[in-house]
Motif scaffolding. Structure first.
Motif, PDB file in Angstrom:
ATOM      1  N   ARG A   8       7.174   0.783  16.395  1.00  0.00           N
ATOM      2  CA  ARG A   8       8.388   0.961  15.581  1.00  0.00           C
ATOM      3  C   ARG A   8       8.996   2.339  15.800  1.00  0.00           C
ATOM      4  O   ARG A   8       9.634   2.895  14.904  1.00  0.00           O
ATOM      5  N   LYS A   9       8.818   2.897  16.978  1.00  0.00           N
ATOM      6  CA  LYS A   9       9.364   4.224  17.280  1.00  0.00           C
ATOM      7  C   LYS A   9      10.852   4.291  16.958  1.00  0.00           C
ATOM      8  O   LYS A   9      11.623   3.412  17.330  1.00  0.00           O
ATOM      9  N   GLY A  10      11.235   5.355  16.235  1.00  0.00           N
ATOM     10  CA  GLY A  10      12.631   5.575  15.896  1.00  0.00           C
ATOM     11  C   GLY A  10      13.074   4.909  14.610  1.00  0.00           C
ATOM     12  O   GLY A  10      14.198   5.166  14.154  1.00  0.00           O
ATOM     13  N   ARG A  11      12.227   4.074  14.014  1.00  0.00           N
ATOM     14  CA  ARG A  11      12.608   3.392  12.779  1.00  0.00           C
ATOM     15  C   ARG A  11      12.804   4.416  11.669  1.00  0.00           C
ATOM     16  O   ARG A  11      11.923   5.220  11.369  1.00  0.00           O
ATOM     17  N   GLY A  63       0.784   6.151   6.830  1.00  0.00           N
ATOM     18  CA  GLY A  63       0.201   4.842   7.089  1.00  0.00           C
ATOM     19  C   GLY A  63       1.045   4.000   8.024  1.00  0.00           C
ATOM     20  O   GLY A  63       0.516   3.296   8.899  1.00  0.00           O
ATOM     21  N   LEU A  64       2.352   4.061   7.874  1.00  0.00           N
ATOM     22  CA  LEU A  64       3.243   3.298   8.755  1.00  0.00           C
ATOM     23  C   LEU A  64       3.205   3.842  10.183  1.00  0.00           C
ATOM     24  O   LEU A  64       3.258   3.073  11.144  1.00  0.00           O
ATOM     25  N   GLU A  65       3.086   5.146  10.327  1.00  0.00           N
ATOM     26  CA  GLU A  65       2.941   5.732  11.661  1.00  0.00           C
ATOM     27  C   GLU A  65       1.654   5.220  12.318  1.00  0.00           C
ATOM     28  O   GLU A  65       1.643   4.909  13.522  1.00  0.00           O
ATOM     29  N   ASN A  90      10.362   0.597   3.039  1.00  0.00           N
ATOM     30  CA  ASN A  90       9.951   0.973   4.387  1.00  0.00           C
ATOM     31  C   ASN A  90       9.020  -0.065   5.006  1.00  0.00           C
ATOM     32  O   ASN A  90       9.129  -0.374   6.200  1.00  0.00           O
ATOM     33  N   ILE A  91       8.120  -0.614   4.212  1.00  0.00           N
ATOM     34  CA  ILE A  91       7.235  -1.661   4.734  1.00  0.00           C
ATOM     35  C   ILE A  91       8.055  -2.878   5.146  1.00  0.00           C
ATOM     36  O   ILE A  91       7.859  -3.442   6.234  1.00  0.00           O
ATOM     37  N   ALA A  92       8.998  -3.276   4.293  1.00  0.00           N
ATOM     38  CA  ALA A  92       9.845  -4.429   4.615  1.00  0.00           C
ATOM     39  C   ALA A  92      10.707  -4.148   5.839  1.00  0.00           C
ATOM     40  O   ALA A  92      10.901  -5.023   6.699  1.00  0.00           O
ATOM     41  N   GLY A  93      11.241  -2.927   5.939  1.00  0.00           N
ATOM     42  CA  GLY A  93      12.076  -2.583   7.083  1.00  0.00           C
ATOM     43  C   GLY A  93      11.316  -2.636   8.396  1.00  0.00           C
ATOM     44  O   GLY A  93      11.880  -2.961   9.444  1.00  0.00           O
ATOM     45  N   CYS A  94      10.020  -2.327   8.336  1.00  0.00           N
ATOM     46  CA  CYS A  94       9.176  -2.407   9.536  1.00  0.00           C
ATOM     47  C   CYS A  94       8.635  -3.816   9.762  1.00  0.00           C
ATOM     48  O   CYS A  94       7.990  -4.067  10.789  1.00  0.00           O
ATOM     49  N   LYS A  95       8.868  -4.710   8.789  1.00  0.00           N
ATOM     50  CA  LYS A  95       8.362  -6.090   8.862  1.00  0.00           C
ATOM     51  C   LYS A  95       6.840  -6.124   8.974  1.00  0.00           C
ATOM     52  O   LYS A  95       6.259  -6.880   9.762  1.00  0.00           O
ATOM     53  N   GLU A  97       4.823  -6.555   6.093  1.00  0.00           N
ATOM     54  CA  GLU A  97       4.265  -7.036   4.828  1.00  0.00           C
ATOM     55  C   GLU A  97       2.898  -7.676   5.027  1.00  0.00           C
ATOM     56  O   GLU A  97       2.031  -7.589   4.145  1.00  0.00           O
ATOM     57  N   ASP A  98       2.690  -8.336   6.183  1.00  0.00           N
ATOM     58  CA  ASP A  98       1.421  -9.030   6.430  1.00  0.00           C
ATOM     59  C   ASP A  98       0.300  -8.078   6.846  1.00  0.00           C
ATOM     60  O   ASP A  98      -0.867  -8.482   6.883  1.00  0.00           O
ATOM     61  N   ARG A  99       0.645  -6.827   7.149  1.00  0.00           N
ATOM     62  CA  ARG A  99      -0.373  -5.854   7.568  1.00  0.00           C
ATOM     63  C   ARG A  99      -0.503  -4.708   6.579  1.00  0.00           C
ATOM     64  O   ARG A  99      -1.169  -3.704   6.876  1.00  0.00           O
ATOM     65  N   SER A 100       0.102  -4.865   5.407  1.00  0.00           N
ATOM     66  CA  SER A 100       0.120  -3.795   4.415  1.00  0.00           C
ATOM     67  C   SER A 100      -0.198  -4.335   3.025  1.00  0.00           C
ATOM     68  O   SER A 100       0.082  -5.494   2.722  1.00  0.00           O
ATOM     69  N   LYS A 101      -0.779  -3.473   2.209  1.00  0.00           N
ATOM     70  CA  LYS A 101      -0.978  -3.786   0.794  1.00  0.00           C
ATOM     71  C   LYS A 101      -0.641  -2.550  -0.013  1.00  0.00           C
ATOM     72  O   LYS A 101      -1.121  -1.443   0.296  1.00  0.00           O
ATOM     73  N   VAL A 102       0.182  -2.707  -1.039  1.00  0.00           N
ATOM     74  CA  VAL A 102       0.546  -1.611  -1.934  1.00  0.00           C
ATOM     75  C   VAL A 102      -0.200  -1.792  -3.245  1.00  0.00           C
ATOM     76  O   VAL A 102      -0.146  -2.869  -3.860  1.00  0.00           O
ATOM     77  N   ILE A 103      -0.903  -0.752  -3.672  1.00  0.00           N
ATOM     78  CA  ILE A 103      -1.616  -0.778  -4.948  1.00  0.00           C
ATOM     79  C   ILE A 103      -0.953   0.245  -5.864  1.00  0.00           C
ATOM     80  O   ILE A 103      -1.114   1.459  -5.679  1.00  0.00           O
TER      81      ILE A 103
END
Length: 211
Positions: A8-11, A63-65, A90-95, A97-103
């Motif tokens: 996701r470079k540049g996102r 985490g997104l990096e 940011n998670i949604a923008g990177c698409k 959601e299936d590799r992330s969990k927010v607590i």
């Protein structure tokens, strides 16, 4: 603010307004991942398929990096409402959601871990002695894999956030550790690790530890 490298470079990443959240600057993030990838104890395998824990996550940039550079999954602890909104955007923008969990809760009172994590990022509010206390709480709930790497950002003038371990596993007390039972003496950090690297960037200090 943007993702620097990888899938996701540049996102571009959203950040909340105000001063409650202090996102790690792009140049500091670049320096950090250069350390992780090029140090003798690091390398691409540190990130590839890793389970990552990003606490006091703010925008989720760290985490997104890591996900962009090959990590398998990232869990984010954050309880500030504005930061949570930016994080989820940011998670949604990177698409991812299936590799992330927010607590959305206080990370010093974490839930039980579904699986331990091998790479941790901690960017807590400065000067509140949070890193060691947070790691102790996470350890008790199974979030920290044996030998995990933890990256901690503190103010440049703060003392080291953890006690240091010797090669034989014994704990080194800092030179300025209190030697009396004086209740007014500041408490020692409640968690220990092996210090692998230390860098200062302006008002911030990054330390990398093996736990």
């Amino acid at each position: 603010m943007r993702i620097i490298a990888g899938a996701r470079k540049g996102r571009m990443l959203a950040a909340p307004s105000g001063t409650t959240t202090r996102p790690t600057a792009d140049r500091v993030r670049q320096a950090l991942f250069d350390i992780l990838l090029h140090a003798p104890w690091g390398g691409p395998d540190l990130l590839t398929n890793a389970r990552v824990l990003d606490v006091f996550a703010g925008t989720g940039a760290l985490g997104l990096e890591a996900l962009s550079r090959g990590a398998e999954h990232a869990t984010f602890f954050e309880n500030d409402r504005a930061a949570l909104s930016a994080l989820r955007t940011n998670i949604a923008g990177c698409k991812w959601e299936d590799r992330s969990k927010v607590i959305p809760r206080d990370v010093t009172k974490p839930t039980r871990a579904p699986a331990p994590c091998s790479l941790l990022f901690l960017d807590p509010p400065y000067r509140q002695d949070l890193p060691a206390r947070t790691l102790a709480a996470l350890h008790a709930q199974g979030w920290i894999a044996p030998g995990a790497i933890a990256v901690i950002e503190t103010a440049a003038q703060e003392p080291l956030p953890l006690l240091q371990k010797n090669a034989d596993g014994t704990t080194l007390l800092p030179e300025d550790a209190p030697i009396s039972d004086d209740e007014a003496a500041p408490p020692l950090p409640a968690y220990a690790g092996t210090l692998l690297a230390e860098r200062r960037h302006g008002a911030a200090r990054l330390t990398v530890w093996q736990l």
